[in-house]
Each structure stands twice: as C-alpha cells, then as structure tokens.
Design a protein around this motif. Sequence first.
Motif, mmCIF file in Angstrom:
data_model
loop_
_atom_site.group_PDB
_atom_site.id
_atom_site.type_symbol
_atom_site.label_atom_id
_atom_site.label_comp_id
_atom_site.label_asym_id
_atom_site.label_seq_id
_atom_site.Cartn_x
_atom_site.Cartn_y
_atom_site.Cartn_z
ATOM 1 N N THR A 34 -5.763 -0.985 -10.083
ATOM 2 C CA THR A 34 -7.609 -1.702 -9.652
ATOM 3 C C THR A 34 -8.232 -1.727 -10.631
ATOM 4 O O THR A 34 -8.760 -3.160 -10.631
ATOM 5 C CB THR A 34 -7.601 -0.136 -9.082
ATOM 6 O OG1 THR A 34 -6.808 0.538 -7.904
ATOM 7 C CG2 THR A 34 -9.317 -0.782 -8.579
ATOM 8 N N ARG A 57 -2.476 3.812 -10.400
ATOM 9 C CA ARG A 57 -3.435 3.134 -9.543
ATOM 10 C C ARG A 57 -4.575 2.558 -10.313
ATOM 11 O O ARG A 57 -4.851 1.633 -9.802
ATOM 12 C CB ARG A 57 -3.239 3.725 -8.534
ATOM 13 C CG ARG A 57 -2.237 4.164 -7.530
ATOM 14 C CD ARG A 57 -2.844 5.212 -6.539
ATOM 15 N NE ARG A 57 -3.173 6.657 -6.592
ATOM 16 C CZ ARG A 57 -1.548 7.501 -6.408
ATOM 17 N NH1 ARG A 57 -1.158 6.889 -5.920
ATOM 18 N NH2 ARG A 57 -2.356 8.945 -6.313
ATOM 19 N N ASP A 58 -5.246 3.823 -11.103
ATOM 20 C CA ASP A 58 -6.815 3.999 -11.574
ATOM 21 C C ASP A 58 -6.525 2.041 -12.501
ATOM 22 O O ASP A 58 -7.230 0.787 -12.403
ATOM 23 C CB ASP A 58 -7.523 3.995 -12.251
ATOM 24 C CG ASP A 58 -7.214 5.492 -11.386
ATOM 25 O OD1 ASP A 58 -8.571 5.021 -10.027
ATOM 26 O OD2 ASP A 58 -7.423 6.738 -12.008
ATOM 27 N N GLN A 64 0.832 -1.081 -0.464
ATOM 28 C CA GLN A 64 0.037 0.216 0.233
ATOM 29 C C GLN A 64 0.485 1.708 -0.111
ATOM 30 O O GLN A 64 0.003 2.236 -0.901
ATOM 31 C CB GLN A 64 -1.137 0.387 1.117
ATOM 32 C CG GLN A 64 -2.126 -1.076 0.903
ATOM 33 C CD GLN A 64 -3.278 -0.270 0.078
ATOM 34 O OE1 GLN A 64 -2.883 0.371 -0.916
ATOM 35 N NE2 GLN A 64 -4.059 -1.061 -0.498
ATOM 36 N N GLU A 65 1.805 1.203 0.615
ATOM 37 C CA GLU A 65 3.259 2.156 0.589
ATOM 38 C C GLU A 65 3.174 2.951 -0.417
ATOM 39 O O GLU A 65 3.717 4.103 -0.937
ATOM 40 C CB GLU A 65 3.928 1.704 1.757
ATOM 41 C CG GLU A 65 4.942 3.237 2.044
ATOM 42 C CD GLU A 65 6.493 2.545 2.884
ATOM 43 O OE1 GLU A 65 7.383 3.954 3.006
ATOM 44 O OE2 GLU A 65 5.903 2.472 4.554
ATOM 45 N N HIS A 66 3.872 1.656 -1.219
ATOM 46 C CA HIS A 66 4.125 2.299 -2.547
ATOM 47 C C HIS A 66 3.135 2.318 -3.597
ATOM 48 O O HIS A 66 3.543 3.171 -4.716
ATOM 49 C CB HIS A 66 5.091 0.366 -3.488
ATOM 50 C CG HIS A 66 7.056 -0.149 -2.929
ATOM 51 N ND1 HIS A 66 7.565 0.926 -3.379
ATOM 52 C CD2 HIS A 66 6.965 -0.341 -1.736
ATOM 53 C CE1 HIS A 66 8.719 0.743 -1.822
ATOM 54 N NE2 HIS A 66 7.696 -0.211 -1.754
ATOM 55 N N PHE A 67 2.080 1.579 -3.140
ATOM 56 C CA PHE A 67 0.804 1.827 -4.101
ATOM 57 C C PHE A 67 0.730 3.551 -4.100
ATOM 58 O O PHE A 67 0.731 4.283 -5.023
ATOM 59 C CB PHE A 67 0.043 0.791 -3.791
ATOM 60 C CG PHE A 67 -1.461 1.259 -4.432
ATOM 61 C CD1 PHE A 67 -1.466 0.193 -6.267
ATOM 62 C CD2 PHE A 67 -2.538 2.053 -4.194
ATOM 63 C CE1 PHE A 67 -2.520 0.207 -6.986
ATOM 64 C CE2 PHE A 67 -3.957 2.164 -5.050
ATOM 65 C CZ PHE A 67 -3.850 1.061 -5.996
ATOM 66 N N LYS A 68 0.951 3.769 -3.185
ATOM 67 C CA LYS A 68 0.553 5.063 -2.694
ATOM 68 C C LYS A 68 1.709 6.426 -3.221
ATOM 69 O O LYS A 68 1.207 7.818 -4.008
ATOM 70 C CB LYS A 68 0.039 5.708 -1.561
ATOM 71 C CG LYS A 68 -1.205 5.140 -0.740
ATOM 72 C CD LYS A 68 -1.097 5.914 1.169
ATOM 73 C CE LYS A 68 -2.368 4.731 1.148
ATOM 74 N NZ LYS A 68 -2.671 5.156 2.526
ATOM 75 N N HIS A 69 2.605 5.863 -3.351
ATOM 76 C CA HIS A 69 3.639 7.179 -3.201
ATOM 77 C C HIS A 69 4.677 6.768 -4.902
ATOM 78 O O HIS A 69 5.320 7.387 -5.110
ATOM 79 C CB HIS A 69 4.800 7.124 -2.243
ATOM 80 C CG HIS A 69 4.559 7.087 -0.685
ATOM 81 N ND1 HIS A 69 4.333 7.929 0.002
ATOM 82 C CD2 HIS A 69 4.427 6.070 0.181
ATOM 83 C CE1 HIS A 69 3.471 8.115 0.399
ATOM 84 N NE2 HIS A 69 3.564 7.306 1.326
ATOM 85 N N ASP A 70 4.135 5.661 -5.016
ATOM 86 C CA ASP A 70 5.670 5.285 -6.148
ATOM 87 C C ASP A 70 4.669 5.464 -7.718
ATOM 88 O O ASP A 70 5.498 5.535 -8.941
ATOM 89 C CB ASP A 70 6.023 3.639 -6.471
ATOM 90 C CG ASP A 70 7.539 4.343 -5.494
ATOM 91 O OD1 ASP A 70 7.031 5.181 -5.004
ATOM 92 O OD2 ASP A 70 8.247 2.668 -4.809
ATOM 93 N N GLN A 107 1.398 6.896 -9.920
ATOM 94 C CA GLN A 107 0.464 8.258 -10.165
ATOM 95 C C GLN A 107 -0.955 7.849 -9.820
ATOM 96 O O GLN A 107 -1.315 6.588 -9.868
ATOM 97 C CB GLN A 107 0.460 9.154 -11.554
ATOM 98 C CG GLN A 107 1.442 9.407 -11.590
ATOM 99 C CD GLN A 107 1.988 10.123 -13.267
ATOM 100 O OE1 GLN A 107 1.199 9.399 -14.143
ATOM 101 N NE2 GLN A 107 3.305 10.487 -13.145
ATOM 102 N N ASP A 108 -2.061 8.889 -10.328
ATOM 103 C CA ASP A 108 -3.619 8.138 -10.015
ATOM 104 C C ASP A 108 -3.832 7.282 -11.587
ATOM 105 O O ASP A 108 -4.336 6.180 -10.854
ATOM 106 C CB ASP A 108 -3.947 9.395 -10.054
ATOM 107 C CG ASP A 108 -3.855 9.823 -8.339
ATOM 108 O OD1 ASP A 108 -3.792 9.975 -7.814
ATOM 109 O OD2 ASP A 108 -5.016 11.624 -9.140
#
Length: 182
Positions: A38, A34-35, A22-28, A30-31
């Motif tokens: 997902t 992530r989309d 989750q940490e890498h997902f949030k910081h590394d 872009q939106d």
Amino acid sequence: MSTDSIALLRKNAGQDIRALAQEHFKHDLQDSDRDALTSAAGKISTHLTVGSALGLALGAFLAFRLRRTRMHMFNAFRAHEKPTHVKFADGREEALPDVTAYMKPSALGDVAAYTFFGFGGLFLGGESGLLTGSAAAARRITGDPESRERIETAFRRFRADVLRKEADELDQKKSVAEYLGL
C-alpha cells in the motif's frame, strides 16, 4: 489518441482480475506485506501526480518563453529597415512586398504552442514521475528480504491464476472481438 499514452490516466485491469488480486492480497500476505504494498502504491501515485504537475508547468513555461521570443523577434524584424525594391543587373527594378503582417504572432499560434507544449510536458513529467515512483516503490518493497520473498511468491501465484483464467477464456472459443472487449 489512447488514454494509455498519458501515465496519469492509465486504467488498471478489469474487475475480475482486480477481485482475484484482492483475494491473493488478503490470503497470501501478512499485514506488514500489505502495508508495504500500500505504501509502495502511494509512492507511485504521489510521484506520478507531482511529475505530471511539474511537466505541465514546464510545458506552460516553455510555451510562454517561446511566445515571448516570437514577439521579440517580430518587434525586431518590424523595427529594422527592410529593402523595398530589388535592382537587377540589367537595371530593372522590382518592388518587394511587405511581409511584416505575415510574420506577426497570432492568437492561434499561441493556443497551439500552449496546447502542444502543455501536452508534451504532461507526458514527459508523467512518465518521469512513473519511473521515479516505480523506483521508490521497488526500494520500499525490497527493503525487507523476508517480506520481499512473500510478496514475490504471492505475485507468482496471482500471475499463474490470471494466466489460467485467460487460457480458460481462450478455450471457450469466443470471437477475437469479444475477447478484446470490443
């Protein structure tokens, strides 16, 4: 039998690795990255669920067909004229037992057929769904070359952190049972 053998029931990594992801997902990422991830995860989940349901339905259908075929064969065997005696060359005659009762399909056989065909179909359909879902997810992720590069970089960083964490756990000299979570 482990639940890992059925694709629909497989568990994910532990809580600490999930938090690291989750940490890498949030910081590394872009939106848009992530989309894309997902959406790819949703594709895998959808394919897995549909494949498992289709496999289970296929297994039940095949079990039904097997049951019906067994019943038709039994009825044909029962209706056909069977020999009752065997006459040997020396003139001796022996009676043959009636095996019709032993050939009759049973409820236990039906339960076994539906169970094994159901589990087989669930396994086959789930694994097929996992394969097709993975292929669809890979197409979704690799569609944009820039996004793909960022996702691959984030994954490499995440994997390196996981390996560092595992190496630190091994260096703490835990017993093998504690390391494996037994």
